[in-house]
Design a protein around this motif. Structure first.
Motif, PDB file in Angstrom:
ATOM      1  N   LEU A  23      27.436  97.710  82.373  1.00 41.49           N
ATOM      2  CA  LEU A  23      27.566  98.247  81.166  1.00 41.49           C
ATOM      3  C   LEU A  23      28.650  96.801  81.136  1.00 41.49           C
ATOM      4  O   LEU A  23      29.067  96.059  81.554  1.00 41.49           O
ATOM      5  N   PRO A  24      28.886  96.747  79.116  1.00 39.47           N
ATOM      6  CA  PRO A  24      29.491  95.171  78.637  1.00 39.47           C
ATOM      7  C   PRO A  24      30.964  95.201  79.115  1.00 39.47           C
ATOM      8  O   PRO A  24      31.102  94.599  79.371  1.00 39.47           O
ATOM      9  N   GLU A  25      31.834  96.492  79.716  1.00 42.88           N
ATOM     10  CA  GLU A  25      33.042  96.829  79.862  1.00 42.88           C
ATOM     11  C   GLU A  25      32.898  96.409  81.178  1.00 42.88           C
ATOM     12  O   GLU A  25      34.410  95.799  81.444  1.00 42.88           O
ATOM     13  N   SER A  26      31.975  96.664  82.135  1.00 43.39           N
ATOM     14  CA  SER A  26      32.432  95.803  83.560  1.00 43.39           C
ATOM     15  C   SER A  26      33.260  94.521  83.987  1.00 43.39           C
ATOM     16  O   SER A  26      33.639  94.511  84.432  1.00 43.39           O
ATOM     17  N   ALA A  27      32.650  94.085  82.194  1.00 43.53           N
ATOM     18  CA  ALA A  27      32.664  92.229  82.658  1.00 43.53           C
ATOM     19  C   ALA A  27      34.217  92.128  83.036  1.00 43.53           C
ATOM     20  O   ALA A  27      35.194  91.456  83.533  1.00 43.53           O
ATOM     21  N   ALA A  28      34.789  92.871  82.421  1.00 43.19           N
ATOM     22  CA  ALA A  28      36.697  92.933  82.128  1.00 43.19           C
ATOM     23  C   ALA A  28      36.881  93.028  83.366  1.00 43.19           C
ATOM     24  O   ALA A  28      38.177  92.925  84.474  1.00 43.19           O
ATOM     25  N   THR A  29      36.593  94.309  84.716  1.00 39.85           N
ATOM     26  CA  THR A  29      36.730  95.164  85.537  1.00 39.85           C
ATOM     27  C   THR A  29      36.009  93.984  86.992  1.00 39.85           C
ATOM     28  O   THR A  29      37.084  93.469  87.611  1.00 39.85           O
ATOM     29  N   ALA A  30      35.390  92.710  86.261  1.00 39.39           N
ATOM     30  CA  ALA A  30      35.018  91.930  87.603  1.00 39.39           C
ATOM     31  C   ALA A  30      35.674  90.843  87.332  1.00 39.39           C
ATOM     32  O   ALA A  30      35.626  89.987  88.344  1.00 39.39           O
ATOM     33  N   LEU A  52      34.735  83.228  83.996  1.00 42.82           N
ATOM     34  CA  LEU A  52      33.542  82.757  82.811  1.00 42.82           C
ATOM     35  C   LEU A  52      31.988  83.205  83.589  1.00 42.82           C
ATOM     36  O   LEU A  52      31.740  83.516  82.717  1.00 42.82           O
ATOM     37  N   ILE A  53      32.665  82.905  84.747  1.00 44.05           N
ATOM     38  CA  ILE A  53      31.082  82.311  85.304  1.00 44.05           C
ATOM     39  C   ILE A  53      30.312  84.372  85.621  1.00 44.05           C
ATOM     40  O   ILE A  53      29.641  83.900  84.927  1.00 44.05           O
ATOM     41  N   VAL A  54      31.884  84.403  86.329  1.00 42.23           N
ATOM     42  CA  VAL A  54      30.990  86.649  86.729  1.00 42.23           C
ATOM     43  C   VAL A  54      30.715  87.127  85.239  1.00 42.23           C
ATOM     44  O   VAL A  54      30.129  88.178  85.112  1.00 42.23           O
ATOM     45  N   SER A  55      31.608  86.899  84.193  1.00 39.51           N
ATOM     46  CA  SER A  55      31.192  87.525  83.307  1.00 39.51           C
ATOM     47  C   SER A  55      29.900  86.751  82.514  1.00 39.51           C
ATOM     48  O   SER A  55      29.027  88.315  82.327  1.00 39.51           O
ATOM     49  N   GLU A  56      29.385  85.310  82.365  1.00 38.67           N
ATOM     50  CA  GLU A  56      28.435  85.544  82.348  1.00 38.67           C
ATOM     51  C   GLU A  56      26.673  86.188  83.291  1.00 38.67           C
ATOM     52  O   GLU A  56      26.051  86.533  82.420  1.00 38.67           O
ATOM     53  N   LEU A  57      27.329  85.878  84.705  1.00 37.99           N
ATOM     54  CA  LEU A  57      26.561  87.086  85.353  1.00 37.99           C
ATOM     55  C   LEU A  57      26.328  88.704  85.320  1.00 37.99           C
ATOM     56  O   LEU A  57      24.941  89.053  85.226  1.00 37.99           O
ATOM     57  N   VAL A  58      27.595  89.153  84.678  1.00 39.96           N
ATOM     58  CA  VAL A  58      27.960  90.271  84.399  1.00 39.96           C
ATOM     59  C   VAL A  58      26.802  90.642  83.081  1.00 39.96           C
ATOM     60  O   VAL A  58      25.917  91.698  83.064  1.00 39.96           O
ATOM     61  N   SER A  59      26.836  89.990  82.179  1.00 39.14           N
ATOM     62  CA  SER A  59      26.341  90.218  81.274  1.00 39.14           C
ATOM     63  C   SER A  59      25.022  90.287  81.307  1.00 39.14           C
ATOM     64  O   SER A  59      23.895  90.780  80.054  1.00 39.14           O
ATOM     65  N   ASN A  60      24.526  88.893  82.275  1.00 38.15           N
ATOM     66  CA  ASN A  60      22.335  88.872  82.568  1.00 38.15           C
ATOM     67  C   ASN A  60      21.845  90.330  82.690  1.00 38.15           C
ATOM     68  O   ASN A  60      21.261  90.181  82.327  1.00 38.15           O
ATOM     69  N   ALA A  61      22.939  90.932  84.028  1.00 38.18           N
ATOM     70  CA  ALA A  61      22.411  92.314  84.603  1.00 38.18           C
ATOM     71  C   ALA A  61      22.997  92.761  83.356  1.00 38.18           C
ATOM     72  O   ALA A  61      21.733  94.089  83.471  1.00 38.18           O
ATOM     73  N   VAL A  62      23.382  93.380  83.136  1.00 42.12           N
ATOM     74  CA  VAL A  62      23.898  94.884  81.689  1.00 42.12           C
ATOM     75  C   VAL A  62      22.352  94.441  80.974  1.00 42.12           C
ATOM     76  O   VAL A  62      21.765  95.583  80.834  1.00 42.12           O
ATOM     77  N   HIS A  64      19.125  92.789  81.580  1.00 42.91           N
ATOM     78  CA  HIS A  64      18.106  92.975  82.032  1.00 42.91           C
ATOM     79  C   HIS A  64      17.968  93.889  82.861  1.00 42.91           C
ATOM     80  O   HIS A  64      16.355  93.610  83.293  1.00 42.91           O
ATOM     81  N   ALA A  65      19.019  94.078  84.209  1.00 49.00           N
ATOM     82  CA  ALA A  65      18.705  94.637  85.224  1.00 49.00           C
ATOM     83  C   ALA A  65      18.472  96.398  84.737  1.00 49.00           C
ATOM     84  O   ALA A  65      18.052  96.497  83.294  1.00 49.00           O
ATOM     85  N   ARG A  66      18.080  96.915  85.874  1.00 48.86           N
ATOM     86  CA  ARG A  66      17.169  98.117  85.501  1.00 48.86           C
ATOM     87  C   ARG A  66      18.316  99.484  86.557  1.00 48.86           C
ATOM     88  O   ARG A  66      19.477  99.148  87.457  1.00 48.86           O
ATOM     89  N   ARG A  67      18.364 100.185  85.649  1.00 47.15           N
ATOM     90  CA  ARG A  67      19.847 101.252  86.714  1.00 47.15           C
ATOM     91  C   ARG A  67      20.720 101.296  86.072  1.00 47.15           C
ATOM     92  O   ARG A  67      21.020 100.866  85.370  1.00 47.15           O
ATOM     93  N   GLY A  68      21.387 102.261  86.641  1.00 44.77           N
ATOM     94  CA  GLY A  68      23.050 102.175  85.908  1.00 44.77           C
ATOM     95  C   GLY A  68      24.373 101.277  86.735  1.00 44.77           C
ATOM     96  O   GLY A  68      25.254 101.895  86.513  1.00 44.77           O
ATOM     97  N   SER A  69      23.900 100.794  87.756  1.00 46.55           N
ATOM     98  CA  SER A  69      25.491 100.421  88.251  1.00 46.55           C
ATOM     99  C   SER A  69      24.574  98.520  88.597  1.00 46.55           C
ATOM    100  O   SER A  69      23.763  97.861  88.615  1.00 46.55           O
ATOM    101  N   ILE A  70      25.547  97.620  88.997  1.00 44.98           N
ATOM    102  CA  ILE A  70      26.139  96.563  89.860  1.00 44.98           C
ATOM    103  C   ILE A  70      26.491  96.264  90.600  1.00 44.98           C
ATOM    104  O   ILE A  70      28.022  97.301  90.910  1.00 44.98           O
ATOM    105  N   ARG A  71      26.486  95.764  91.675  1.00 42.52           N
ATOM    106  CA  ARG A  71      27.917  95.296  92.718  1.00 42.52           C
ATOM    107  C   ARG A  71      28.050  93.868  92.105  1.00 42.52           C
ATOM    108  O   ARG A  71      27.153  92.667  92.762  1.00 42.52           O
ATOM    109  N   ILE A  72      29.532  93.406  92.216  1.00 41.69           N
ATOM    110  CA  ILE A  72      30.125  92.507  92.696  1.00 41.69           C
ATOM    111  C   ILE A  72      30.570  91.940  94.069  1.00 41.69           C
ATOM    112  O   ILE A  72      31.317  92.970  94.281  1.00 41.69           O
ATOM    113  N   VAL A  73      30.254  90.727  93.937  1.00 43.66           N
ATOM    114  CA  VAL A  73      30.790  90.114  95.207  1.00 43.66           C
ATOM    115  C   VAL A  73      31.088  89.131  95.356  1.00 43.66           C
ATOM    116  O   VAL A  73      30.876  87.971  94.443  1.00 43.66           O
TER     117      VAL A  73
END
Length: 140
Positions: A23-30, A52-62, A64-73
């Motif tokens: 979800l877009p809101e996950s960028a803040a947690t990331a 800024l980088i993690v915000s952009e990577l999360v935004s891209n995953a939100v 274009h990706a599939r499924r309901g979750s992403i993982r930040i590392v």
């Protein structure tokens, strides 16, 4: 809210990761996760670019990706080098397009490319990790 997990790395430095909803809101947690990791590692000089980088990577995953979750590392492969990654369940590689003049679309990976020392995509059996590396000043 669940706490990020830490694990030992070959360099002796812990890595941080957290699974978040796609979800877009996950960028803040990331962004918070990245800032916490960098503060713990005394690499605060990388905090703004890392956020800024993690915000952009999360935004891209939100978008274009599939499924309901992403993982930040967030890993620290060397004392002054940090790797920020977003793992998702899509095998489609990100494409750095030309920014759209009137909109927000297309700027994300161009910005990541400008801020990061290096960035790329690591294919996984079930998806991919898009990562970016930052290098800080010499640290003890």
């Amino acid at each position: 809210m669940p706490q990020p997990t830490a694990r030992a790395r070959p360099t002796g430095h812990p890595g941080y990761s957290e699974t978040l909803p796609r979800l877009p809101e996950s960028a803040a947690t990331a962004r918070r996760l990245v800032r916490v990791a960098l503060a713990v590692w005394d690499l605060d000089d990388l905090a703004e670019d890392g956020a800024l980088i993690v915000s952009e990577l999360v935004s891209n995953a939100v978008q274009h990706a599939r499924r309901g979750s992403i993982r930040i590392v967030v890993d620290r492969p060397e004392a002054v080098r940090v790797r920020i990654g977003v793992v998702d369940f899509s095998k489609a590689r990100p494409v750095r397009g030309e920014p759209v003049l009137e909109g927000e679309s297309g700027r994300g990976l161009a910005l990541v490319g400008e801020l990061a020392e290096a960035w790329g995509t690591e294919p996984l059996p079930w998806g991919k990790q898009v990562w970016a590396e930052l290098r800080g000043g010499e640290s003890g």
